[in-house]
Design a protein around this motif. Structure first.
Motif, PDB file in Angstrom:
ATOM      1  N   ASP A   1       0.864  -1.185   0.000  1.00 47.15           N
ATOM      2  CA  ASP A   1       0.000   0.000   0.000  1.00 47.15           C
ATOM      3  C   ASP A   1       0.903   1.238   0.000  1.00 47.15           C
ATOM      4  OD1 ASP A   1      -2.199   1.615   0.224  1.00 47.15           O
ATOM      5  OD2 ASP A   1      -2.643   1.113   2.313  1.00 47.15           O
TER       6      ASP A   1
ATOM      7  N   TYR B   1       1.733   7.186   0.224  1.00 42.29           N
ATOM      8  CA  TYR B   1       2.605   8.306   0.636  1.00 42.29           C
ATOM      9  C   TYR B   1       3.954   8.343  -0.075  1.00 42.29           C
ATOM     10  CZ  TYR B   1      -0.798   8.252   4.390  1.00 42.29           C
ATOM     11  OH  TYR B   1      -1.970   8.267   5.086  1.00 42.29           O
TER      12      TYR B   1
ATOM     13  N   SER C   1      -2.561   5.703  -5.089  1.00 41.98           N
ATOM     14  CA  SER C   1      -3.681   6.609  -4.812  1.00 41.98           C
ATOM     15  C   SER C   1      -3.369   8.024  -5.299  1.00 41.98           C
ATOM     16  CB  SER C   1      -3.944   6.641  -3.309  1.00 41.98           C
ATOM     17  OG  SER C   1      -4.927   7.589  -3.015  1.00 41.98           O
TER      18      SER C   1
END
Ligand SMILES: Cc1ncc(COP(=O)(O)O)c(C=O)c1O
Length: 394
Positions: free
Chosen positions: A204, A207, A234
């Motif tokens: 994931d 950032y 993302s």
């Protein structure tokens, strides 16, 4: 009516931390509790212009149903981005556009994990994904997150002693909540263990592009010769979280199954948002945009750390992140962390108790999370001043 909720979600209870986070509703409270990008980081003018151009040039595409896999031009853009920035060679069939990075974790769990199968995560880890796993009634096992990533011996033990281990969930860059990065050695070690035991990795990375210091570290996905890694990206932290666009890069069979799962969940990610993201990536000088974000967050993080260095009791230890949005602070042994957070809230400073990020309520923690991206400079200075005074009462 006596509502009877499903077993899957009955364990998802509002927790004690809500009482502390509730205070953030009060506008006079200085909140270090959010995870939001800085208001000045949003490219508002460009998004306004792009949206207007989309409605002038392709209004029906923006308003019509679309395919579940995602807007084709954006999937192509992702393929290019993954190659250029992350050293990941992939094709369009290995990419699906999701409704935020959060949806990758939910879909991966839905597609791959049966009830009571094991999912391993870093301890502590991100509450949103922990809850996604819990909502599928998995056996969630936390492995201690050290300053350079998971404890590898503990990880191997977790893999070998738990039944049906399906996923290892890692946030290798500027982890939420600890703010640390997994070292290259540990990324390789995690990959080798996944390969040895035939377990998939969920990487994931919301950032990774928010680095303001130090050198980028290769993604685990870039090492993936065996098709073991599901990568979650993302646009939330590099463009805007409100547009709810993320993406998954994974082996084609996994993407196909996740696509069916996504169809059931939300048919497709809002097409207008996907078009905005794609146009943004086409028009913006991405490296220059990331430099601008780095400048904003380097300044804010530096300010918070220097205020903490001056004002906070040295018995409290904290991380010095090289990117991302969070600082993780740890109270000395024996100090009641919840009591400390409550005292801060009473003085109108909100931080997130570390217990929000534990795998189960039984895990004790003496840490709390501070966010530096959302508050203004003045709020950072005033808030740390208040927190500093409280830190000398422990
Ligand atoms: C580690 C991690 N993963 C995923 C998400 C979800 O982000 P989004 O769904 O907005 O992309 C967050 C949000 O804060 C996060 O911290």
């Amino acid at each position: 009516m006596n509502y009877s909720f499903s077993e899957r979600v009955s364990k998802l209870q509002p927790s004690a931390i809500r009482e502390i986070l509730k205070v953030t509703q009060d506008p006079t409270v200085i909140s270090f509790a959010a995870g939001n990008p800085a208001p000045e980081a949003f490219p508002v003018d460009m998004v306004r212009e792009i949206t207007s151009d989309i409605f002038r040039d392709e209004p029906i595409t923006a308003l019509q149903y679309s395919i579940t896999e995602g807007y084709t031009p954006l999937r192509k853009t992702i393929v290019e981005l993954m190659g250029r920035r992350y050293g990941v060679n992939c094709v369009m069939d290995e990419v699906i556009i999701t409704s935020g990075g959060q949806q990758t974790s939910e879909l991966a769990c839905k597609a791959l994990v049966n009830e009571h199968d094991t999912v391993i995560c870093e301890a502590p880890s991100f509450i949103g994904v922990i809850n996604a796993f819990k909502s599928y009634n998995v056996n969630l096992v936390g492995v201690e997150l050290e300053d350079d990533g998971m404890n590898i011996e503990e990880l191997e033990k977790a893999i070998t002693t738990n039944k049906n281990v399906k996923l290892i969930y890692v946030i290798p860059n500027f982890q939420n909540p600890k703010g640390i990065c997994t070292s290259i050695e540990k990324r390789k070690a995690i990959y080798e263990l996944a390969k040895k035991y035939g377990v998939m990795i969920l990487e994931d990375n919301p950032y990774g592009d928010l680095r303001f210091d130090g050198e980028n570290i290769p993604s685990i996905k870039s090492m993936d010769t065996e098709g073991l890694v599901i990568y979650a990206g993302s646009f939330s932290k590099i463009l805007a979280p409100g547009i709810r666009v993320g993406f998954t890069v994974a082996p084609t069979p996994v993407i196909s199954k996740m696509t069916v799962c996504k169809q059931v969940s939300d048919v497709h990610t809002t097409i207008l948002s996907q078009m905005i993201c794609n146009e943004f990536m086409k028009r913006v000088d991405f490296d220059a945009h990331l430099d601008k974000l780095a400048e904003i967050y380097r300044h804010k993080c530096g300010l918070m750390l220097s205020e903490m260095d001056k004002k906070v009791n040295p018995k409290i230890k904290y991380t010095r992140p090289q990117g991302g949005l969070f600082i993780w602070a740890t109270l000395p042994e024996g100090v009641d962390m919840m009591d400390f957070c409550r005292k801060c809230a009473a003085e109108k400073v909100a931080v997130v108790p570390g217990s929000a990020f534990t795998v189960s309520d039984d895990v004790k923690t003496s840490s709390f999370r501070l966010n530096f991206s959302t508050p203004t400079d003045e709020q950072i200075i005033k808030g740390i001043d208040i927190l500093g005074k409280i830190s000398y009462t422990i």
